[in-house]
Scaffold this motif. Structure first.
Motif, mmCIF file in Angstrom:
data_model
loop_
_atom_site.group_PDB
_atom_site.id
_atom_site.type_symbol
_atom_site.label_atom_id
_atom_site.label_comp_id
_atom_site.label_asym_id
_atom_site.label_seq_id
_atom_site.Cartn_x
_atom_site.Cartn_y
_atom_site.Cartn_z
ATOM 1 N N PRO A 123 10.234 -2.505 -5.126
ATOM 2 C CA PRO A 123 10.508 -2.055 -6.497
ATOM 3 C C PRO A 123 9.284 -2.136 -7.398
ATOM 4 C CG PRO A 123 12.285 -3.440 -5.699
ATOM 5 C CD PRO A 123 11.180 -3.550 -4.692
ATOM 6 N N LYS A 124 8.388 -3.062 -7.100
ATOM 7 C CA LYS A 124 7.199 -3.200 -7.925
ATOM 8 C C LYS A 124 6.219 -2.057 -7.711
ATOM 9 C CE LYS A 124 8.459 -6.974 -9.918
ATOM 10 N NZ LYS A 124 8.783 -6.984 -11.355
ATOM 11 N N ALA A 125 6.288 -1.410 -6.557
ATOM 12 C CA ALA A 125 5.435 -0.241 -6.348
ATOM 13 C C ALA A 125 5.777 0.848 -7.365
ATOM 14 C CB ALA A 125 5.600 0.280 -4.924
ATOM 15 N N TRP A 126 7.048 0.901 -7.759
ATOM 16 C CA TRP A 126 7.489 1.855 -8.786
ATOM 17 C C TRP A 126 6.795 1.578 -10.113
ATOM 18 C CZ3 TRP A 126 8.999 6.075 -10.777
ATOM 19 C CH2 TRP A 126 9.716 6.150 -11.968
ATOM 20 N N GLY B 200 17.599 -4.790 -3.589
ATOM 21 C CA GLY B 200 16.448 -3.930 -3.845
ATOM 22 C C GLY B 200 16.737 -2.853 -4.871
ATOM 23 N N VAL B 201 17.917 -2.215 -4.786
ATOM 24 C CA VAL B 201 18.275 -1.155 -5.724
ATOM 25 C C VAL B 201 18.436 -1.705 -7.147
ATOM 26 C CG1 VAL B 201 20.090 0.489 -6.356
ATOM 27 C CG2 VAL B 201 19.328 0.311 -3.976
ATOM 28 N N THR B 202 19.146 -2.812 -7.294
ATOM 29 C CA THR B 202 19.340 -3.379 -8.627
ATOM 30 C C THR B 202 18.048 -3.955 -9.189
ATOM 31 O OG1 THR B 202 20.122 -5.427 -7.567
ATOM 32 C CG2 THR B 202 21.793 -3.853 -8.313
ATOM 33 N N PHE B 203 17.183 -4.471 -8.311
ATOM 34 C CA PHE B 203 15.892 -4.969 -8.746
ATOM 35 C C PHE B 203 15.020 -3.818 -9.256
ATOM 36 C CE2 PHE B 203 11.946 -7.624 -7.379
ATOM 37 C CZ PHE B 203 11.759 -8.022 -8.694
ATOM 38 N N LEU B 204 15.139 -2.653 -8.630
ATOM 39 C CA LEU B 204 14.405 -1.478 -9.080
ATOM 40 C C LEU B 204 14.838 -1.077 -10.491
ATOM 41 C CD1 LEU B 204 12.505 0.920 -8.524
ATOM 42 C CD2 LEU B 204 14.457 2.110 -7.506
ATOM 43 N N ALA B 205 16.144 -1.098 -10.748
ATOM 44 C CA ALA B 205 16.645 -0.761 -12.082
ATOM 45 C C ALA B 205 16.155 -1.774 -13.115
ATOM 46 C CB ALA B 205 18.170 -0.715 -12.071
ATOM 47 N N ALA B 206 16.190 -3.056 -12.742
ATOM 48 C CA ALA B 206 15.722 -4.092 -13.656
ATOM 49 C C ALA B 206 14.232 -3.937 -13.936
ATOM 50 C CB ALA B 206 16.012 -5.475 -13.074
ATOM 51 N N ALA B 207 13.449 -3.611 -12.909
ATOM 52 C CA ALA B 207 12.010 -3.423 -13.094
ATOM 53 C C ALA B 207 11.726 -2.265 -14.040
ATOM 54 C CB ALA B 207 11.341 -3.173 -11.742
ATOM 55 N N THR B 208 12.561 -1.216 -13.994
ATOM 56 C CA THR B 208 12.399 -0.088 -14.905
ATOM 57 C C THR B 208 12.643 -0.517 -16.348
ATOM 58 O OG1 THR B 208 13.088 1.454 -13.175
ATOM 59 C CG2 THR B 208 13.181 2.243 -15.451
ATOM 60 N N GLY B 209 13.723 -1.272 -16.575
ATOM 61 C CA GLY B 209 14.005 -1.764 -17.918
ATOM 62 C C GLY B 209 12.914 -2.693 -18.429
ATOM 63 N N TYR B 210 12.393 -3.490 -17.528
ATOM 64 C CA TYR B 210 11.318 -4.411 -17.908
ATOM 65 C C TYR B 210 10.056 -3.649 -18.286
ATOM 66 C CZ TYR B 210 8.319 -8.573 -17.676
ATOM 67 O OH TYR B 210 7.460 -9.592 -17.968
ATOM 68 N N ALA B 211 9.755 -2.567 -17.587
ATOM 69 C CA ALA B 211 8.582 -1.756 -17.916
ATOM 70 C C ALA B 211 8.702 -1.170 -19.321
ATOM 71 C CB ALA B 211 8.413 -0.630 -16.891
ATOM 72 N N LEU B 212 9.889 -0.692 -19.672
ATOM 73 C CA LEU B 212 10.094 -0.128 -21.003
ATOM 74 C C LEU B 212 9.781 -1.140 -22.098
ATOM 75 C CD1 LEU B 212 13.473 1.760 -20.402
ATOM 76 C CD2 LEU B 212 11.188 2.782 -20.649
ATOM 77 N N TYR B 213 10.053 -2.399 -21.826
ATOM 78 C CA TYR B 213 9.839 -3.455 -22.822
ATOM 79 C C TYR B 213 8.443 -4.064 -22.740
ATOM 80 C CZ TYR B 213 10.455 -7.853 -25.340
ATOM 81 O OH TYR B 213 10.301 -8.895 -26.212
ATOM 82 N N GLU B 214 8.036 -4.440 -21.550
ATOM 83 C CA GLU B 214 6.849 -5.274 -21.389
ATOM 84 C C GLU B 214 5.557 -4.570 -21.779
ATOM 85 O OE1 GLU B 214 4.767 -7.892 -17.843
ATOM 86 O OE2 GLU B 214 5.605 -5.917 -17.415
ATOM 87 N N VAL B 215 5.403 -3.320 -21.405
ATOM 88 C CA VAL B 215 4.148 -2.612 -21.644
ATOM 89 C C VAL B 215 3.827 -2.526 -23.131
ATOM 90 C CG1 VAL B 215 2.932 -0.426 -21.374
ATOM 91 C CG2 VAL B 215 4.268 -1.354 -19.474
ATOM 92 N N PRO B 216 4.716 -2.008 -23.979
ATOM 93 C CA PRO B 216 4.397 -1.981 -25.414
ATOM 94 C C PRO B 216 4.326 -3.376 -26.021
ATOM 95 C CG PRO B 216 6.643 -1.211 -25.033
ATOM 96 C CD PRO B 216 5.996 -1.308 -23.697
ATOM 97 N N TYR B 217 5.116 -4.305 -25.497
ATOM 98 C CA TYR B 217 5.109 -5.673 -26.026
ATOM 99 C C TYR B 217 3.725 -6.305 -25.874
ATOM 100 C CZ TYR B 217 6.372 -10.621 -26.527
ATOM 101 O OH TYR B 217 6.430 -11.942 -26.917
ATOM 102 N N LYS B 218 3.105 -6.112 -24.730
ATOM 103 C CA LYS B 218 1.795 -6.721 -24.497
ATOM 104 C C LYS B 218 0.668 -5.979 -25.204
ATOM 105 C CE LYS B 218 2.738 -9.157 -20.193
ATOM 106 N NZ LYS B 218 2.482 -9.269 -18.736
#
Length: 474
Positions: free
Chosen positions: A61-64, A120-138
């Protein structure tokens, strides 16, 4: 809502905004820590997923993120809204991550490979939500102040709350989860709520944050990524941070195994984490002072060396016992506190310098690339530890069918949390020597009105910088 339109370049950030920004750390720290700490153990010891496959599930999922994070960074750089360019994305992440996180630990009654696929599938969804938040936050700290040392002070509050969040992840989460599927399900819901509250808290808490950023970038995503790649300070910082993150990720993934098999006490995961985060709560003012005294690079060298030394000392635990192990982890914790504070302060410096040189807002591209690599490397920590266990002959199981591990597996458990992360982190120490975006160099760039000096800058035209200027600014 108060608009975050560009304001005169302030050197100070109010306490309210500092705390409002810092509360988001309960999201970033918990989501970064809990999967790294518990997800591998959850799959191998509760869902009976083979260790090698579980490690792959954690990494894929992190490759995504390599795609998602760079896109989110680009989008946030180009966003125009009454909430500013970053904050709408904080809200978008809050709508996706908490639910996905809860589902990750609330799977149907599956075991083995099928259970691993669900995670793996649910972790992929969580990683997507985290990307939406983390990138602008940092990306936000670089746009809140123009002062080199104020960025460290601003992030000090974030690091204090990170320490508290890591304590929650390392103490509360394992306590709730226990070793049963019901326990993990409850833990997922509890921390899903914590993630939601912290994400909304940072969204509202930064409503009055100053904005010192440049106009939005008009270049293509490829051009912006090229600018990031040709920034030598950024690339060296990315390299040393990746080494630190990987070393910490390997140690994090191995903590439950170390407690269970080296200390023969599964509850020791909690006390080991207390020993790790305790120094983070009390040494942040010291690291802020050291960053001023030694400059950030000197303080980073010291923190990486402490982490490496503490990890190597843990090797003697089988002979010297549990108390000795906890004291060594405290040394690791002191170094880890400095690593966490300084790498993000240095990232803000790199983004601010690029804004001065380019005259454009593209911190999101930098943080998108940063977080994509960081998240992939963090997941690779668990994968690496899974490989170490596999090489040692570790046998996966579930609570109803316990097994006796071979001696080679017990050796792998210890080596995986000591020598492996120590060597990786030491590589980061060596890379730190090549980074030299100091306060003086950054001030010189500002004083020059953003005109890049070939002796102190890489190039933004897509061409490689002079190879003799390795470690100088973008």
């Amino acid at each position: 809502m108060v608009s975050t339109a560009a304001t005169p370049s302030p050197s100070k950030v109010s306490l309210g905004v500092r705390l409002g920004y810092a509360v988001g750390s309960f999201c970033t720290a918990n989501f970064s820590t809990i999967p790294g700490l518990l997800l591998l153990f959850y799959m191998t010891n509760v869902l009976a997923v083979p260790a090698a496959f579980a490690g792959v599930v954690l990494f894929l999922p992190k490759a995504w993120d390599l795609v998602a994070n760079t896109l989110v960074g680009r989008w946030s750089d180009r966003t125009v809204s009454r909430w500013g360019p970053r904050r709408p994305w904080l809200l978008a992440g809050a709508l996706v991550l908490p639910v996905s996180f809860a589902l990750m630990f609330a799977g149907p009654p599956l075991t083995g490979t099928t259970a691993g696929l669900y995670v793996g599938v649910t972790f992929l969804a969580a990683a997507t939500g985290y990307a939406l938040y983390e990138v602008p936050y940092k990306a936000m700290p670089a746009e809140m102040t123009t002062d080199y040392h104020e960025r460290t002070s601003l992030l000090q509050w974030r690091m204090v709350l990170i320490a508290i969040a890591i304590a929650m992840s390392g103490i509360l989460a394992p306590t709730i989860a226990g070793e049963t599927s019901d326990g993990y399900r409850t833990m997922g819901v509890v921390f899903g709520v914590i993630l939601l509250v912290s994400m909304l808290g940072s969204f509202f808490g930064t409503a009055r944050a100053p904005f010192t950023g440049q106009q939005r970038s008009e270049g293509t995503l490829r051009e912006q990524l090229a600018a990031a790649r040709t920034s030598k300070p950024f690339m060296w910082l990315l390299g040393l941070s990746s080494a630190q993150t990987l070393g910490a990720g390997v140690m994090l993934a191995g903590a439950p195994y170390f407690a269970a098999y080296a200390l023969d006490d599964t509850s020791a995961t909690t006390t080991l984490f207390a020993a790790l985060v305790g120094p983070m709560l009390v040494t942040m003012p010291l690291w802020v002072w050291l960053a001023r005294k030694l400059d950030k690079r000197g303080a980073m060298l010291l923190s990486g060396s402490l982490f490496t030394a503490g990890a190597l000392l843990i090797l003697a635990t089988p002979a010297l016992g549990s108390l000795y192990a906890h004291l060594c982890v405290m040394i690791v914790g002191i170094g880890y506190a400095g690593l966490q504070l300084l790498q993000f302060s240095m990232l803000a410096d790199v983004i601010a310098h690029d804004g001065v040189v380019s005259g454009e807002r593209r911190g999101g591209v930098f943080t998108g690339l940063w977080t994509a690599v960081e998240n992939a490397v963090s997941a690779l920590g668990a994968t690496t530890y899974g490989w170490v266990l596999t090489a040692g002959g570790f046998i996966s199981s579930d609570p109803e069918h316990p097994v006796t591990q071979p001696d080679t597996a017990l050796v792998a458990v210890v080596i995986g949390v000591t020598a492996v992360p120590a060597l990786i982190t030491f590589a980061g120490v060596l890379m730190t020597l090549r980074y030299n975006l100091t306060a003086e160099r950054l001030a010189a760039a500002v004083g020059a009105g953003g005109t890049p000096d070939p002796a102190a800058a890489g190039r933004h035209d897509g061409q490689p910088a002079d190879t003799e200027a390795v470690g100088t600014e973008d």
